[in-house]
Design an enzyme around this catalytic site. Structure first.
Site, PDB file in Angstrom:
ATOM      1  CB  SER A   1      -4.395 -49.713  21.552  1.00  0.00           C
ATOM      2  OG  SER A   1      -5.578 -50.337  21.865  1.00  0.00           O
TER       3      SER A   1
ATOM      4  CG  ASP B   1      -7.245 -51.395  24.977  1.00  0.00           C
ATOM      5  OD1 ASP B   1      -7.979 -50.512  24.141  1.00  0.00           O
ATOM      6  OD2 ASP B   1      -6.284 -51.916  24.273  1.00  0.00           O
TER       7      ASP B   1
ATOM      8  CE  LYS C   1      -7.087 -50.730  19.046  1.00  0.00           C
ATOM      9  NZ  LYS C   1      -7.998 -51.411  19.990  1.00  0.00           N
ATOM     10  CB  ILE C   2     -11.499 -45.859  22.855  1.00  0.00           C
ATOM     11  CG1 ILE C   2     -12.698 -45.183  21.938  1.00  0.00           C
ATOM     12  CG2 ILE C   2     -10.431 -44.532  23.021  1.00  0.00           C
ATOM     13  CD1 ILE C   2     -13.440 -44.265  22.598  1.00  0.00           C
TER      14      ILE C   2
ATOM     15  CE  LYS D   1     -11.055 -56.374  17.663  1.00  0.00           C
ATOM     16  NZ  LYS D   1     -10.853 -55.626  18.515  1.00  0.00           N
TER      17      LYS D   1
ATOM     18  CG  ASP E   1     -25.741 -58.829  14.476  1.00  0.00           C
ATOM     19  OD1 ASP E   1     -26.526 -59.573  13.548  1.00  0.00           O
ATOM     20  OD2 ASP E   1     -26.196 -58.924  15.901  1.00  0.00           O
TER      21      ASP E   1
ATOM     22  CD  GLN F   1      -0.023 -65.706  18.005  1.00  0.00           C
ATOM     23  OE1 GLN F   1       0.678 -66.606  18.143  1.00  0.00           O
ATOM     24  NE2 GLN F   1      -0.734 -65.338  17.054  1.00  0.00           N
ATOM     25  CE1 TYR F   2       1.203 -56.732  22.267  1.00  0.00           C
ATOM     26  CE2 TYR F   2       1.885 -58.027  24.141  1.00  0.00           C
ATOM     27  CZ  TYR F   2       1.001 -57.277  23.666  1.00  0.00           C
ATOM     28  OH  TYR F   2       0.279 -56.730  24.452  1.00  0.00           O
TER      29      TYR F   2
ATOM     30  N   GLY G   1      -0.882 -50.731  22.513  1.00  0.00           N
ATOM     31  CA  GLY G   1      -1.486 -50.514  23.508  1.00  0.00           C
ATOM     32  C   GLY G   1      -0.780 -50.799  24.966  1.00  0.00           C
ATOM     33  NE  ARG G   2      -2.116 -55.786  26.809  1.00  0.00           N
ATOM     34  CZ  ARG G   2      -2.426 -56.874  26.603  1.00  0.00           C
ATOM     35  NH1 ARG G   2      -2.671 -57.839  27.740  1.00  0.00           N
ATOM     36  NH2 ARG G   2      -2.792 -57.596  25.561  1.00  0.00           N
TER      37      ARG G   2
HETATM   38  P1  5BU Z   1      -2.082 -54.419  23.351  1.00  0.00           P
HETATM   39  O1  5BU Z   1      -2.397 -53.984  24.550  1.00  0.00           O
HETATM   40  O2  5BU Z   1      -1.118 -53.509  22.461  1.00  0.00           O
HETATM   41  O3  5BU Z   1      -2.051 -55.903  23.131  1.00  0.00           O
HETATM   42  O4  5BU Z   1      -3.718 -53.949  22.758  1.00  0.00           O
HETATM   43  C1  5BU Z   1      -3.982 -54.284  21.549  1.00  0.00           C
HETATM   44  C2  5BU Z   1      -5.351 -53.528  21.007  1.00  0.00           C
HETATM   45  O5  5BU Z   1      -5.505 -53.969  19.767  1.00  0.00           O
HETATM   46  C3  5BU Z   1      -6.504 -54.065  22.031  1.00  0.00           C
HETATM   47  O6  5BU Z   1      -7.320 -52.957  22.134  1.00  0.00           O
HETATM   48  C4  5BU Z   1      -7.234 -55.325  21.025  1.00  0.00           C
HETATM   49  O7  5BU Z   1      -8.438 -55.233  21.177  1.00  0.00           O
HETATM   50  C5  5BU Z   1      -6.621 -54.846  19.825  1.00  0.00           C
HETATM   51  N1  5BU Z   1      -6.742 -55.897  18.593  1.00  0.00           N
HETATM   52  C6  5BU Z   1      -5.625 -56.894  18.672  1.00  0.00           C
HETATM   53  O8  5BU Z   1      -4.981 -56.719  19.867  1.00  0.00           O
HETATM   54  N2  5BU Z   1      -5.560 -57.837  17.972  1.00  0.00           N
HETATM   55  C7  5BU Z   1      -6.492 -58.016  16.752  1.00  0.00           C
HETATM   56  O9  5BU Z   1      -6.300 -58.549  15.810  1.00  0.00           O
HETATM   57  C8  5BU Z   1      -7.456 -56.893  16.634  1.00  0.00           C
HETATM   58  C9  5BU Z   1      -7.623 -55.723  17.522  1.00  0.00           C
HETATM   59 BR1  5BU Z   1      -8.554 -56.797  15.399  1.00  0.00          BR
END
Ligand code: 5BU
Length: 465
Positions: A239, A241, A263-264, A296, A299, A416-417, A435-436
């Site tokens: 991800s 971001d 993913k972006i 996401k 609409d 939440q991880y 992502g992070r």
């Molecule tokens: P993270 O840095 O690993 O927390 O990023 C998670 C990414 O997944 C981030 O771009 C969110 O917008 C995306 N995401 C998420 O975290 N949880 C969800 O339920 C959905 C998307 Br749908």
């Protein structure tokens, strides 16, 4: 003498058509040699050729936004046609693309623009086909090509196979007829040339790199995803971001081999441009990963259709997959699927069935059931879910799970991880969206490798792939 007849005779007189015995590049001995390069020295002839070509374009009702000349002889012709027909011109460079990021197509265009190719002579159609391929790779539509002269060596059929209609001013048969009629060549020479043409029909070589590059076009997005997982042994989606597309492009070149998907969020980028995003697309092809825009959509169908195809981002042009909320009902998926039909590449979406954030209102049985029902109904376009649990035993649907970290349990804003193992084992994930955990690490590539290894090991164990 009619207009075309007089042009053919003039071309003969300036030695654009020569008859005798000529050794071609291929080593074959030919009774005719055609070289239209001389026309640049005769402005009247040059204009006359352009006028005839323009006439055919008008009569054939070709819809085009721009015109691309194939170097070199067709360029001056194309310039005149562009000016007369009031269309902008593009040029495809003749040089190969082996010096870095140098652009192959010169000139301004928009994705999905319809482009007409102009060439002087067609034999096998290979240079028109190559030009069309480069234009299509940039997102342009190519359906027609016009040539001044068709050697009738199967170029028309070869191009038809590439979905290109060939328009032409003159065929070799017509040229021979005029030259006999106006006593420039004998009937006998004409017959010899005709026989040579019949015996030297061509086919386009199917060069290997082309097949590799376009293989994915004939696959559904689901098949391609499954193939990437197996071939690259990774179920990691990065991800990315980050605020800058330049940075994402650089990072994707390093992490490309480790991921199945990137993913972006295009709306957080401060330097978005179609040129850059198409560069990222090129990298995704090279390293064989999918591009997911986490838009996401949420609409009504009609609005989403425009959000998907229009505006600054033109998401449908480059995102293999998009994320979609099912909140508005299935019309949203119907709209996206419809809009995707005008794109030359396979497209698909992931339904957001559950979210990773604390207190998410998606934690409701009926909501999830609705998402699964919709996925089954639109299974050609919906290839899976964004989820936090296994939603269906139907394994054609991929479960993609965000909220993954090896050494963190959440952030201050509700995220939440869980660990990769917990996600795959406990939550039924196929794909890990990270992502992070990677972006904030000291060595992003090394961390991505760790998530790839751990993720795929557990995935292989539990899903028995
Ligand atoms: P993270 O840095 O690993 O927390 O990023 C998670 C990414 O997944 C981030 O771009 C969110 O917008 C995306 N995401 C998420 O975290 N949880 C969800 O339920 C959905 C998307 Br749908």
């Amino acid at each position: 003498m009619d207009d075309l007849g007089s042009l053919v005779v003039k071309l003969f007189d300036i030695e654009a058509f020569k008859f005798g015995s000529f050794k071609l590049k291929s080593g074959i001995q030919s009774p005719i040699y055609i070289d239209l390069r001389v026309i640049i020295s005769y402005p009247d002839i040059l204009r006359s050729i352009a006028v005839h070509m323009n006439d055919i374009i008008q009569r054939a009702n070709v819809a085009c936004d721009s015109i691309c000349g194939v170097p070199y002889t067709a360029l001056p012709i194309a310039s005149i046609i562009c000016a007369d027909y009031k269309r902008p011109m593009l040029i495809r460079r003749k040089e190969k693309k082996d010096y870095g990021t140098k652009k192959l197509i010169e000139g301004k265009f928009q994705p999905n623009d319809r482009c007409l190719i102009i060439e002087d002579i067609v034999t096998s159609g290979s240079s028109v086909a190559e030009t069309a391929e480069s234009l299509r790779a940039e997102g342009l539509q190519v359906t027609d090509a016009i040539v001044f002269f068709d050697r009738e060596q199967n170029g028309e059929n070869n191009l038809k196979e590439k979905n290109i209609r060939l328009l032409r001013v003159l065929t070799i048969t017509e040229v021979l007829r005029y030259l006999v009629k106006y006593s420039r060549i004998t009937e006998e020479i004409s017959k010899t040339v005709q026989m040579f043409i019949r015996e030297n029909q061509t086919q386009l070589p199917s060069s290997k790199p082309e097949i590799v590059e376009t293989k994915h076009l004939s696959m559904s997005i689901r098949e391609r995803f499954q193939m990437i997982l197996k071939e690259k042994k990774t179920n990691l989606c990065l991800s990315a971001d980050l605020p800058s597309l330049d940075e994402i492009i650089e990072l994707s070149k390093q992490i490309g081999p480790n991921i199945c998907m990137l993913k972006i969020h295009c709306d957080i980028l401060n330097d978005f441009s179609m040129e850059k995003i198409l560069q990222l697309k090129e990298i995704s092809r090279k390293f064989n990963f999918l591009l997911l825009e986490d838009r996401k959509f949420a609409d009504i169908g009609n609005t989403v259709k425009s959000q998907y195809t229009k505006g600054l981002f033109q998401i449908s042009q480059w995102a293999d997959l998009v994320t979609v909320h099912i909140l508005p009902g299935e019309g949203i998926v119907e709209a996206l699927e419809q809009a995707a039909q005008s794109i030359n590449e396979p497209r698909g979406c992931l339904l957001i069935a559950q979210m990773s954030s604390k207190g998410a209102l998606t934690d409701n049985e009926d909501y999830v059931k609705g998402a699964v029902q919709c996925a089954k109904k639109y299974s050609n376009f919906v290839i899976g879910f964004i989820s936090q649990s296994r939603l269906t035993t139907d394994n054609q649907f991929l479960h993609c799970t965000p909220g993954i970290h090896l050494n963190n349990t959440g952030d201050q804003l509700g995220q939440q991880y869980v660990t990769p193992r917990q996600a795959i084992d406990g939550r039924g994930a196929d794909i890990l969206i990270v992502g992070r955990a990677i972006l904030d690490s000291i060595n992003r590539v090394k961390t991505a490798e760790e998530y790839q290894e751990e993720g795929y090991r557990v995935y292989e164990q539990l899903r028995h792939v």
